[in-house]
Motif scaffolding. Structure first.
Motif, PDB file in Angstrom:
ATOM      1  N   THR A   1       2.288   6.485  -6.945  1.00 40.58           N
ATOM      2  CA  THR A   1       1.229   7.370  -7.456  1.00 40.58           C
ATOM      3  C   THR A   1       1.621   8.835  -7.279  1.00 40.58           C
ATOM      4  OG1 THR A   1      -0.422   5.718  -6.873  1.00 40.58           O
ATOM      5  CG2 THR A   1      -1.235   7.936  -7.251  1.00 40.58           C
ATOM      6  N   LEU A   2       2.156   9.154  -6.109  1.00 48.09           N
ATOM      7  CA  LEU A   2       2.567  10.545  -5.849  1.00 48.09           C
ATOM      8  C   LEU A   2       3.699  10.963  -6.775  1.00 48.09           C
ATOM      9  CD1 LEU A   2       2.440  10.586  -1.925  1.00 48.09           C
ATOM     10  CD2 LEU A   2       0.813  11.637  -3.519  1.00 48.09           C
TER      11      LEU A   2
ATOM     12  N   LEU B   1      -7.465   0.959   0.215  1.00 46.16           N
ATOM     13  CA  LEU B   1      -6.800   1.843  -0.748  1.00 46.16           C
ATOM     14  C   LEU B   1      -7.481   1.562  -2.077  1.00 46.16           C
ATOM     15  CD1 LEU B   1      -4.507   3.864  -1.356  1.00 46.16           C
ATOM     16  CD2 LEU B   1      -3.041   1.904  -1.860  1.00 46.16           C
TER      17      LEU B   1
ATOM     18  N   LEU C   1      -7.942   8.221  -6.273  1.00 44.68           N
ATOM     19  CA  LEU C   1      -7.404   7.237  -5.323  1.00 44.68           C
ATOM     20  C   LEU C   1      -7.571   7.745  -3.890  1.00 44.68           C
ATOM     21  CD1 LEU C   1      -5.734   4.594  -4.919  1.00 44.68           C
ATOM     22  CD2 LEU C   1      -3.683   6.018  -5.024  1.00 44.68           C
TER      23      LEU C   1
ATOM     24  N   ARG D   1      -8.387   9.837   3.411  1.00 52.27           N
ATOM     25  CA  ARG D   1      -7.310  10.636   2.831  1.00 52.27           C
ATOM     26  C   ARG D   1      -7.358  10.484   1.312  1.00 52.27           C
ATOM     27  NH1 ARG D   1      -1.018   8.971   3.329  1.00 52.27           N
ATOM     28  NH2 ARG D   1      -0.193  10.498   1.881  1.00 52.27           N
TER      29      ARG D   1
ATOM     30  N   ARG E   1      -9.828   2.947  -5.785  1.00 51.80           N
ATOM     31  CA  ARG E   1     -10.345   3.893  -6.775  1.00 51.80           C
ATOM     32  C   ARG E   1     -11.687   3.332  -7.246  1.00 51.80           C
ATOM     33  NH1 ARG E   1      -6.697   7.395  -9.494  1.00 51.80           N
ATOM     34  NH2 ARG E   1      -4.499   6.888  -9.181  1.00 51.80           N
TER      35      ARG E   1
ATOM     36  N   LYS F   1       0.842  -1.203   0.000  1.00 51.09           N
ATOM     37  CA  LYS F   1       0.000   0.000   0.000  1.00 51.09           C
ATOM     38  C   LYS F   1       0.879   1.256   0.000  1.00 51.09           C
ATOM     39  CE  LYS F   1      -1.238   1.643   3.784  1.00 51.09           C
ATOM     40  NZ  LYS F   1      -1.577   1.513   5.188  1.00 51.09           N
TER      41      LYS F   1
ATOM     42  N   PRO G   1      -5.142  -0.862  -7.110  1.00 52.73           N
ATOM     43  CA  PRO G   1      -5.691   0.499  -7.052  1.00 52.73           C
ATOM     44  C   PRO G   1      -5.219   1.351  -8.234  1.00 52.73           C
ATOM     45  CG  PRO G   1      -4.779  -0.150  -4.923  1.00 52.73           C
ATOM     46  CD  PRO G   1      -4.385  -1.210  -5.903  1.00 52.73           C
TER      47      PRO G   1
ATOM     48  N   LEU H   1       2.599   1.686  -3.356  1.00 55.12           N
ATOM     49  CA  LEU H   1       1.699   2.156  -4.411  1.00 55.12           C
ATOM     50  C   LEU H   1       1.378   3.643  -4.234  1.00 55.12           C
ATOM     51  CD1 LEU H   1      -0.947   0.363  -6.288  1.00 55.12           C
ATOM     52  CD2 LEU H   1      -1.649   2.516  -5.286  1.00 55.12           C
ATOM     53  N   ILE H   2       1.187   4.054  -2.992  1.00 58.61           N
ATOM     54  CA  ILE H   2       0.927   5.485  -2.749  1.00 58.61           C
ATOM     55  C   ILE H   2       2.140   6.302  -3.188  1.00 58.61           C
ATOM     56  CG2 ILE H   2       0.621   7.219  -0.930  1.00 58.61           C
ATOM     57  CD1 ILE H   2      -1.130   5.167   0.569  1.00 58.61           C
TER      58      ILE H   2
ATOM     59  N   ILE I   1      -5.476  10.510  -2.002  1.00 56.13           N
ATOM     60  CA  ILE I   1      -4.090  10.422  -2.456  1.00 56.13           C
ATOM     61  C   ILE I   1      -3.940  11.101  -3.810  1.00 56.13           C
ATOM     62  CG2 ILE I   1      -2.168   8.851  -3.011  1.00 56.13           C
ATOM     63  CD1 ILE I   1      -3.124   8.496  -0.129  1.00 56.13           C
ATOM     64  N   ASP I   2      -4.881  10.822  -4.706  1.00 57.06           N
ATOM     65  CA  ASP I   2      -4.803  11.371  -6.066  1.00 57.06           C
ATOM     66  C   ASP I   2      -6.231  11.530  -6.593  1.00 57.06           C
ATOM     67  OD1 ASP I   2      -4.287  12.010  -8.678  1.00 57.06           O
ATOM     68  OD2 ASP I   2      -3.686   9.992  -9.271  1.00 57.06           O
ATOM     69  N   PRO I   3      -6.713  12.768  -6.712  1.00 53.54           N
ATOM     70  CA  PRO I   3      -8.113  12.946  -7.118  1.00 53.54           C
ATOM     71  C   PRO I   3      -8.338  12.767  -8.623  1.00 53.54           C
ATOM     72  CG  PRO I   3      -7.078  15.073  -6.720  1.00 53.54           C
ATOM     73  CD  PRO I   3      -6.034  14.044  -6.422  1.00 53.54           C
TER      74      PRO I   3
ATOM     75  N   LYS J   1       2.358  11.524 -10.248  1.00 52.47           N
ATOM     76  CA  LYS J   1       1.609  12.781 -10.241  1.00 52.47           C
ATOM     77  C   LYS J   1       2.565  13.977 -10.349  1.00 52.47           C
ATOM     78  CE  LYS J   1      -1.773  14.657  -7.305  1.00 52.47           C
ATOM     79  NZ  LYS J   1      -2.322  14.665  -5.967  1.00 52.47           N
TER      80      LYS J   1
ATOM     81  N   LEU K   1      -7.627   6.655   0.449  1.00 55.11           N
ATOM     82  CA  LEU K   1      -7.269   5.708   1.507  1.00 55.11           C
ATOM     83  C   LEU K   1      -8.263   5.918   2.644  1.00 55.11           C
ATOM     84  CD1 LEU K   1      -5.146   3.659   2.623  1.00 55.11           C
ATOM     85  CD2 LEU K   1      -3.950   5.610   3.603  1.00 55.11           C
TER      86      LEU K   1
END
Lengths: 117, 247
Positions: free
Chosen positions: A72-73, B159, B51, B206, B161, A65, B44, A68-69, B208-210, A76, B53
């Protein structure tokens, strides 16, 4: 190199690439380390982020988890991602969970940095 | 002759494709299995919507049980703590990495959804489920027990989407998140009560990525709601599961 004092150590491979040396078993205790690394990397003008799994023994659900976060960040923030040194057990988990789509695994550091151009 | 029960063994996932193969022994009705057969795991990263959490937890102050003991009890009766009318039907006797489970969800207004998830990780204090294509969320849900400042905590952490544009719309309207919250709060409450504790559920969300991932628009092809609607509308899962012969 795996720095036993830190779970994640950042080092520059070249002006546009940063290597993250991950150390130990990736689980819930990596949460702050990944958050801190993501925060640092967003403030550094680098293009490529390479994760070194050579000293990683395994990964659990919480570690997946966090990873993956982190990925993703980074995506982005328009950072290119690759990994190397992934052991068989972790590689199987990446394949099962389709993490490979997000984080491509390479044979070694040179290949990982080169792949990202 | 119509075969009403299928055999399957799920511990042989096709790793290269992230696809699970069904074969072996099971008592699940064939019609349900047919709906989830050949579906791929959805991380996810492979969902359509933003995304998020979502963390739900209950502290168990005064409990003398270790996280291992608590989690063993939770895992052993995992399906029993689901809200009434909803079923978690694992294909193996024990929940372990590789186990595929058919999920039957009772929605408002007679809507019934048949979907599935698979265990991608398990240890003595946690396990993680990954949803399969068609589920309303693409993601991982981790169930765990641990000590926090000496107090045992049980936790569900999702976690996720929204899997496709339709589920994203449901999520935007607030119906999806509300249903998700109600569901996991009920699971934690049921288990906490079973342990003799007051179920005070804490929740933290939370984003993470909208951003929307348009390249996964096509996930709607697998939408379990759309596929289940004509077949299961208004039907009783309980009756179906206890019925012998084809349904």
């Amino acid at each position: 190199m795996c720095d036993q004092a830190n779970l994640i150590t950042l080092r520059r491979a070249d002006p546009e690439s940063v290597i993250l040396d991950l150390c130990g078993f990736i689980g819930s205790r990596f949460e702050r380390a990944f958050e801190s690394a993501a925060s640092d990397l967003r403030s550094i003008p680098v293009l490529r982020v390479v994760l070194n799994f050579s000293s990683v023994q395994g990964i659990d659900g919480s570690g997946l988890k966090q990873l993956l976060i982190f990925c993703t960040l980074m995506r982005k923030a328009n950072r290119k991602l690759a990994a190397f040194g992934v052991n068989e057990q972790v590689r199987q988990i990446f394949e099962l969970t389709r993490m490979e789509n997000l984080l491509h695994s390479c044979e070694n550091e040179y290949q990982a940095v080169s792949r990202l151009g | 002759m119509v075969e009403d029960r299928v055999s399957f063994q799920v511990n042989k996932p096709d790793l290269s494709e992230g696809q699970l193969t069904l074969a072996g022994d099971s008592t699940l009705p064939a019609g349900l299995c047919a709906m989830v057969r050949h579906l791929k795991l959805q991380s996810p990263a492979q969902g359509f919507g933003g995304l998020v959490l979502r963390t739900y937890r209950v502290r168990l102050p005064g409990s003398n049980l270790t996280p291992q003991q608590i989690f063993t009890a939770w895992k052993a009766g995992f399906a029993d703590y689901w809200p009434r009318g909803n079923y978690f039907l694992p294909a193996t006797e024990h929940i372990e990495t590789g186990t595929l489970a058919v999920i039957l969800l009772s929605m408002p207004l007679g809507m019934r959804v048949v979907t599935a998830a698979s265990v991608i990780y398990d240890d003595e204090t946690s396990f993680t489920l990954s949803t399969l294509q068609g589920h309303m969320f693409a993601g991982w849900i981790t169930f765990s027990a641990f000590l926090e400042e000496g107090v045992p905590v049980i936790q569900v952490q999702a976690l996720i989407r929204p899997g496709d544009p339709l589920y994203h719309l449901v999520f935007l309207l607030g119906i999806g998140p509300a249903a998700e919250d109600r569901f996991w709060r009920a699971v934690l409450s049921n288990f906490a009560r079973r342990l003799g504790h007051d179920p005070a559920v804490e929740q933290v969300n939370r984003t993470i990525d909208p951003s929307i991932q348009w390249r996964y628009f096509g996930n709607i092809w697998y939408n379990a709601g759309i596929r289940s609607f004509p077949r299961f509308f208004g039907r009783s899962f309980e009756r179906m599961l206890h019925r012998q012969g084809p349904y």
